[in-house]
Every structure is written in structure tokens, then in C-alpha cells.
Design a protein around this motif. Structure first.
Motif, PDB file in Angstrom:
ATOM      1  N   PHE A 163      -0.606  -2.577  -7.002  1.00 13.57           N
ATOM      2  CA  PHE A 163      -0.217  -3.009  -5.721  1.00 13.57           C
ATOM      3  C   PHE A 163       1.141  -3.717  -5.536  1.00 13.57           C
ATOM      4  CE2 PHE A 163      -5.167  -2.865  -5.621  1.00 13.57           C
ATOM      5  CZ  PHE A 163      -5.085  -1.828  -4.728  1.00 13.57           C
ATOM      6  N   ILE A 164       1.554  -4.515  -6.660  1.00 16.11           N
ATOM      7  CA  ILE A 164       2.869  -4.977  -6.571  1.00 16.11           C
ATOM      8  C   ILE A 164       3.939  -3.857  -6.358  1.00 16.11           C
ATOM      9  CG2 ILE A 164       4.726  -6.185  -7.751  1.00 16.11           C
ATOM     10  CD1 ILE A 164       2.362  -8.054  -9.090  1.00 16.11           C
ATOM     11  N   GLY A 165       3.644  -2.675  -6.973  1.00 14.04           N
ATOM     12  CA  GLY A 165       4.713  -1.649  -6.908  1.00 14.04           C
ATOM     13  C   GLY A 165       4.713  -0.969  -5.714  1.00 14.04           C
ATOM     14  N   LYS A 166       3.428  -1.009  -4.867  1.00 16.50           N
ATOM     15  CA  LYS A 166       3.348  -0.489  -3.719  1.00 16.50           C
ATOM     16  C   LYS A 166       3.848  -1.487  -2.363  1.00 16.50           C
ATOM     17  CE  LYS A 166       0.513   3.232  -3.343  1.00 16.50           C
ATOM     18  NZ  LYS A 166       1.175   4.378  -2.730  1.00 16.50           N
ATOM     19  N   ILE A 167       3.749  -2.635  -2.580  1.00 18.39           N
ATOM     20  CA  ILE A 167       4.466  -3.460  -1.752  1.00 18.39           C
ATOM     21  C   ILE A 167       5.977  -3.582  -1.892  1.00 18.39           C
ATOM     22  CG2 ILE A 167       4.750  -5.906  -1.205  1.00 18.39           C
ATOM     23  CD1 ILE A 167       2.204  -6.601  -2.363  1.00 18.39           C
ATOM     24  N   LYS A 168       6.844  -3.154  -2.821  1.00 23.74           N
ATOM     25  CA  LYS A 168       8.011  -3.016  -2.806  1.00 23.74           C
ATOM     26  C   LYS A 168       8.729  -2.012  -2.139  1.00 23.74           C
ATOM     27  CE  LYS A 168       9.691  -5.430  -7.113  1.00 23.74           C
ATOM     28  NZ  LYS A 168      10.155  -5.378  -8.396  1.00 23.74           N
TER      29      LYS A 168
END
Length: 66
Positions: free
Chosen positions: A61-66
Motif C-alpha cells: 500500500f505504501i508503494g501504491k501511494i507513491k
């Protein structure tokens, strides 16, 4: 703040959350534990799998936010 600074803060927060959960969860069913005499062997296989899944989801999810 640089990109590395934000990543380290997120990693620190994740470790704090895992530490707090570890105190409440403790040993899960499926963790291997042997005790013979004065020697105790404990291998938290199920706990390791659960932590791995949680970390994978968080980083996904952190990767999706970036």
C-alpha cells in the motif's frame, strides 16, 4: 525531509506496531515449542508468516501511494 527519511520513519512506526501487537498476540497456535530439561526451543513459524503478510501488505500500500 528526503525520501530515505520518510522510509525510515515508516519502518520505525511499523516496528513499533509489530512490537505492540507481539505483546498482545504472544504465541500463536502452530508455533513450534520443545522443552526438555533445562533447554527450551521455540520457533515462531506461524507468527513469522503472519508478520510477513502484514509487512507485505503495508509495503504494497505504501508503494501504491507513491
Amino acid at each position: 525531509m528526503t525520501g530515505f527519511g520518510k522510509i525510515f520513519i515508516v519502518i520505525g512506526v511499523v516496528f513499533v506496531i509489530i512490537g505492540l501487537l507481539w505483546n498482545f498476540i504472544g504465541k500463536l497456535p502452530g508455533d513450534i515449542s520443545f522443552k526438555k530439561g533445562n533447554v527450551t526451543f521455540y520457533f515462531p513459524i506461524v507468527t513469522s508468516i503472519v508478520v510477513s503478510i502484514i509487512l507485505s501488505l503495508i509495503f504494497y500500500f505504501i508503494g501504491k501511494i507513491k
